[in-house]
Design a protein around this motif. Structure first.
Motif: not given
Length: 213
Positions: A54-56, A74-80, A98-99, A128-130
Motif C-alpha cells: 500500500d503505497l502512500g 506492507v504500508g509505505i509512506d514518505l511521512s514518518p 520511503g519514497d 515515470h520513475r515512480a
C-alpha cells in the motif's frame, strides 16, 4: 522550490496532520463501496501468499482493511508521522518509511500494489520513475490499482483542519496516466471514473487497474 524542498514540504505537512488524519479516516472505506469492490478484486488476482504493498499508505487504514480480508500487507509512506500513527493503530500491518521514486522493497517482492491518491503529490517529471519503481517491486503479472483526482489543476493547501501545511494536490488525466503506465511496462486492464461520495471533496475520481508485463 527545488525537488528536495518539495518532498520535504509534503513530508512535513503529512507529519503535521498525521494524528488528525488517522482519527478522521480510519473508517473511511466503510463509506466507499466501490473502493472496497476494487480492493476485493485486487485480492482475488493477487498470487496466493504474496504480499500487497500500500503505497502512500498514510496511517494504514487501507492496508489494514486488506489484512482483515486475509492479505499480508506492507504500508509505505514518505511521512514518518504517518508511519508511526499506523504502527500504533494497526500492528498487523508492516510499515516502512520511503519514497515512491525509490521504494524500500526488493525486486518482485509484492504480488500486487495499491496506490490511492498518492501519485497526486509527485512532480509530473517523477511519474515515470515512480511507475518504473512500482513495476520493479511487483512480481511478473502483478497487479497495480491506482486512484487519483481527475483534471488539470493543482490545488495548494497551506491550512488543513486548522494545521499549517504546504502541500500541492495535482489533478491528472486518466489517458495520460495510462500512457505513462504502458511506457513503464504495464498493460492497463481497467479504467473507470466516479463522482464523489457525499462526504468527499467535490472532485471526480479515476481508478486504473494495470498488470506488470
Amino acid at each position: 522550490m527545488g525537488d528536495h524542498g518539495r518532498h520535504h514540504s509534503v513530508r512535513r505537512s503529512y507529519d503535521t496532520v498525521a494524528e488528525e488524519y488517522a482519527a478522521r479516516l480510519q473508517d473511511e472505506l466503510d463509506g466507499k463501496p466501490l473502493d472496497r469492490a476494487l480492493l476485493t478484486s485486487l485480492l482475488e488476482v493477487t498470487e496466493p501468499g504474496a504480499a500487497i504493498a500500500d503505497l502512500g499508505c498514510g496511517p494504514g487504514h487501507v492496508a489494514a482493511w486488506l489484512t482483515g480480508k486475509g492479505a499480508r500487507t506492507v504500508g509505505i509512506d514518505l511521512s514518518p508521522g504517518m508511519v508511526e500513527a499506523g504502527r500504533r493503530r494497526f500492528p498487523q500491518v508492516e510499515f516502512r518509511e520511503g519514497d515512491l521514486r525509490e521504494l524500500p522493497a526488493k525486486d518482485g517482492e509484492f504480488g500486487s500494489v495499491v496506490a490511492f491518491y498518492t501519485i497526486i503529490h509527485l512532480d509530473p517529471d517523477d511519474l515515470h520513475r515512480a511507475f518504473e519503481e512500482m513495476r520493479r517491486v511487483l512480481r511478473p503479472s502483478g497487479a497495480l490499482l491506482l486512484s487519483f483526482h481527475i483534471g488539470e489543476e493543482v490545488r495548494h493547501l497551506d491550512e488543513w483542519w486548522g494545521y499549517d501545511v504546504d502541500v500541492d494536490f495535482r489533478f491528472l488525466q486518466p489517458g495520460h496516466i495510462a500512457g505513462l503506465l504502458q511506457a513503464a511496462g504495464f498493460t492497463v486492464e481497467m479504467s473507470l471514473e466516479r463522482a464523489p461520495y457525499a462526504h468527499e471533496a467535490d472532485t471526480r475520481r479515476a481508478y486504473l487497474l494495470a498488470r506488470r508485463t
